[in-house]
Enzyme design. Structure first.
Site, short mmCIF file in Angstrom:
data_model
loop_
_atom_site.label_atom_id
_atom_site.label_comp_id
_atom_site.label_asym_id
_atom_site.label_seq_id
_atom_site.Cartn_x
_atom_site.Cartn_y
_atom_site.Cartn_z
N ASN A 14 -7.98 18.74 -36.25
CA ASN A 14 -8.49 18.47 -37.60
C ASN A 14 -9.95 18.04 -37.64
OD1 ASN A 14 -5.90 19.00 -38.84
ND2 ASN A 14 -5.24 17.04 -37.98
N TYR A 26 -13.94 9.33 -42.98
CA TYR A 26 -14.64 9.96 -41.86
C TYR A 26 -16.10 10.32 -42.14
CZ TYR A 26 -9.88 10.28 -40.04
OH TYR A 26 -8.62 9.98 -39.60
N ALA A 80 -5.39 12.74 -33.60
CA ALA A 80 -4.03 12.20 -33.62
C ALA A 80 -3.33 12.26 -32.26
CB ALA A 80 -3.20 12.94 -34.67
N HIS A 83 -2.55 9.07 -30.22
CA HIS A 83 -1.39 8.22 -30.48
C HIS A 83 -0.07 8.85 -30.04
CE1 HIS A 83 -4.59 6.62 -32.92
NE2 HIS A 83 -4.55 7.65 -33.73
N ASP A 90 -2.62 12.31 -19.04
CA ASP A 90 -2.46 12.78 -17.66
C ASP A 90 -3.55 13.78 -17.30
OD1 ASP A 90 -0.26 11.18 -17.35
OD2 ASP A 90 1.21 12.81 -17.39
N GLU A 101 -13.60 7.29 -24.96
CA GLU A 101 -12.79 7.64 -26.12
C GLU A 101 -13.53 7.22 -27.39
OE1 GLU A 101 -9.01 5.64 -25.90
OE2 GLU A 101 -8.52 6.05 -28.01
N SER A 105 -13.40 6.45 -37.27
CA SER A 105 -12.91 5.35 -38.10
C SER A 105 -12.49 4.18 -37.20
CB SER A 105 -11.72 5.82 -38.93
OG SER A 105 -10.62 6.15 -38.10
N ARG A 110 -6.46 0.41 -39.63
CA ARG A 110 -5.67 1.41 -40.37
C ARG A 110 -4.18 1.24 -40.05
NH1 ARG A 110 -8.32 7.07 -39.55
NH2 ARG A 110 -6.96 7.54 -41.34
C1 DQA Z 1 -9.61 9.63 -35.44
C2 DQA Z 1 -8.52 8.59 -35.76
C3 DQA Z 1 -7.14 9.19 -35.56
O1 DQA Z 1 -6.14 8.21 -35.86
C4 DQA Z 1 -6.95 10.37 -36.47
O2 DQA Z 1 -5.69 10.97 -36.23
C5 DQA Z 1 -8.04 11.38 -36.36
C6 DQA Z 1 -9.42 10.90 -36.24
C7 DQA Z 1 -11.02 9.09 -35.75
O3 DQA Z 1 -11.98 9.73 -35.31
O4 DQA Z 1 -11.17 8.07 -36.45
O5 DQA Z 1 -7.81 12.58 -36.44
O6 DQA Z 1 -9.56 9.93 -34.05
#
Ligand code: DQA
Length: 147
Positions: A14, A26, A80, A83, A90, A101, A105, A110
């Site tokens: 996404n 975002y 996503a 999570h 892995d 990482e 957001s 959240r």
């Molecule tokens: C995200 C936060 C994730 O929880 C979410 O599923 C995303 C974007 C972020 O960049 O804030 O797709 O990784």
């Protein structure tokens, strides 16, 4: 240009819709803007960026596997999959390079399901809630680590 191995910049599901997807969360910058920012930041230090995005988890896993020996470090916004995916975690240790990482957001402010990350335990660092500037900071840090 340089004999340094590129930094691999990965964006998960996404994130191709950045700029139009929930801009109140975002922001209004696009994925192209992210790549331009990351590329310019890395270039200051003589590093190239290999930037990729996919909505397909298997494709992401294959890119990570194939990056072993080809990249100096990895900056990833796993979206996503952060999570949900033990397979992603892995895969990320296979190249044996530092991983940062990134979340645009602040995932901790959240929904509860966003508070757990399968990636964080194997990451050298985690950035959340800085908007797309987080990618710039991640690039700077990975270059600190590998440069
Ligand atoms: C995200 C936060 C994730 O929880 C979410 O599923 C995303 C974007 C972020 O960049 O804030 O797709 O990784």
């Amino acid at each position: 240009m340089s004999e340094k191995l590129p930094v691999l910049l990965l964006n998960g599901p996404n994130l191709n819709t950045l700029g139009t997807r929930q801009p109140e969360i975002y922001g209004s910058e696009s994925l192209d803007d992210v790549v331009a920012l990351a590329t310019a930041t890395a270039a200051e230090h003589g590093f190239a960026v290999d930037a990729r995005q996919t909505n397909h988890e298997g494709e992401m896993l294959e890119w990570i596997q194939q990056s072993r020996g080809q990249v100096s470090g990895i900056v990833i916004n796993p979206g996503a999959w952060t999570h949900t995916s033990i397979a992603l975690r892995d895969a990320l240790v296979i190249p044996e390079v530092p991983v940062i990482e990134v979340h645009i957001s602040n995932v901790h402010s959240r929904e509860e399901f966003r508070h757990r990350s399968y990636v964080s335990p194997i990451a050298s660092g985690v950035i959340a809630g800085f908007g797309i500037r987080g990618y710039e900071f991640a690039l700077r840090r990975i270059i600190d680590l590998v440069g």
